[in-house]
Write a protein that holds these residues in place. Structure first.
Motif, PDB file in Angstrom:
ATOM      1  N   ALA A 115      29.807  39.865  22.662  1.00 33.07           N
ATOM      2  CA  ALA A 115      30.199  38.453  22.751  1.00 33.07           C
ATOM      3  C   ALA A 115      31.100  38.078  21.572  1.00 33.07           C
ATOM      4  O   ALA A 115      32.118  37.402  21.752  1.00 33.07           O
ATOM      5  N   LEU A 116      30.744  38.514  20.375  1.00 34.24           N
ATOM      6  CA  LEU A 116      31.575  38.220  19.206  1.00 34.24           C
ATOM      7  C   LEU A 116      32.923  38.933  19.290  1.00 34.24           C
ATOM      8  O   LEU A 116      33.952  38.369  18.913  1.00 34.24           O
TER       9      LEU A 116
ATOM     10  N   LEU B 242      32.738  29.856  17.505  1.00 36.36           N
ATOM     11  CA  LEU B 242      31.873  30.660  16.647  1.00 36.36           C
ATOM     12  C   LEU B 242      30.582  29.910  16.319  1.00 36.36           C
ATOM     13  O   LEU B 242      29.490  30.487  16.374  1.00 36.36           O
ATOM     14  N   GLN B 243      30.692  28.627  16.006  1.00 38.49           N
ATOM     15  CA  GLN B 243      29.494  27.825  15.737  1.00 38.49           C
ATOM     16  C   GLN B 243      28.579  27.783  16.955  1.00 38.49           C
ATOM     17  O   GLN B 243      27.353  27.886  16.832  1.00 38.49           O
ATOM     18  N   ALA B 244      29.167  27.653  18.138  1.00 43.17           N
ATOM     19  CA  ALA B 244      28.369  27.623  19.368  1.00 43.17           C
ATOM     20  C   ALA B 244      27.674  28.957  19.604  1.00 43.17           C
ATOM     21  O   ALA B 244      26.503  29.000  19.981  1.00 43.17           O
TER      22      ALA B 244
ATOM     23  N   ALA C  76      24.804  29.333  17.068  1.00 46.03           N
ATOM     24  CA  ALA C  76      23.698  28.450  17.445  1.00 46.03           C
ATOM     25  C   ALA C  76      22.925  29.041  18.626  1.00 46.03           C
ATOM     26  O   ALA C  76      21.689  29.022  18.644  1.00 46.03           O
ATOM     27  N   HIS C  77      23.633  29.570  19.598  1.00 45.86           N
ATOM     28  CA  HIS C  77      22.951  30.175  20.744  1.00 45.86           C
ATOM     29  C   HIS C  77      22.208  31.446  20.336  1.00 45.86           C
ATOM     30  O   HIS C  77      21.085  31.678  20.782  1.00 45.86           O
ATOM     31  N   PHE C  78      22.823  32.274  19.508  1.00 50.81           N
ATOM     32  CA  PHE C  78      22.158  33.499  19.063  1.00 50.81           C
ATOM     33  C   PHE C  78      20.839  33.175  18.369  1.00 50.81           C
ATOM     34  O   PHE C  78      19.854  33.888  18.523  1.00 50.81           O
ATOM     35  N   ARG C  79      20.818  32.090  17.605  1.00 52.16           N
ATOM     36  CA  ARG C  79      19.576  31.698  16.912  1.00 52.16           C
ATOM     37  C   ARG C  79      18.471  31.374  17.900  1.00 52.16           C
ATOM     38  O   ARG C  79      17.297  31.601  17.614  1.00 52.16           O
ATOM     39  N   THR C  80      18.829  30.840  19.074  1.00 49.75           N
ATOM     40  CA  THR C  80      17.804  30.520  20.073  1.00 49.75           C
ATOM     41  C   THR C  80      17.209  31.786  20.685  1.00 49.75           C
ATOM     42  O   THR C  80      16.136  31.733  21.274  1.00 49.75           O
ATOM     43  N   LEU C  81      17.901  32.902  20.550  1.00 48.25           N
ATOM     44  CA  LEU C  81      17.416  34.160  21.127  1.00 48.25           C
ATOM     45  C   LEU C  81      16.467  34.902  20.197  1.00 48.25           C
ATOM     46  O   LEU C  81      15.814  35.857  20.621  1.00 48.25           O
TER      47      LEU C  81
END
Length: 78
Positions: free
Chosen positions: A4-5, A54-56, A59-64
């Protein structure tokens, strides 16, 4: 997450290499909102778009991530 990155970085590189104006409107009166948006483009639009994406992603990766385990050990004394 790595792929994704990679996609985000590659897309951003393509965006930076693209012309500033992606669309040329034949009749601005037919699409006044698009015409207004195109005239409001910033010279830093690619940078701003990359930062937002990148911020989005982060933020999503942190939810995982799994929830942190509760701290063990004696309870603090009052």
């Amino acid at each position: 997450m790595i792929i994704a990155l990679e996609n985000l970085v590659l897309g951003s590189a393509l965006d930076m290499a693209a012309p500033q104006a992606m669309w040329e409107l034949a009749d601005e009166a037919a699409t006044p909102q698009l015409a207004s948006a195109l005239t409001a483009l910033s010279p830093r639009r690619a940078d701003a778009a990359f930062e937002l994406a990148l911020q989005a992603c982060v933020a999503h990766f942190r939810t995982l991530l799994p929830a942190p385990a509760p701290a063990s050990g004696p309870a603090p004394q009052p």
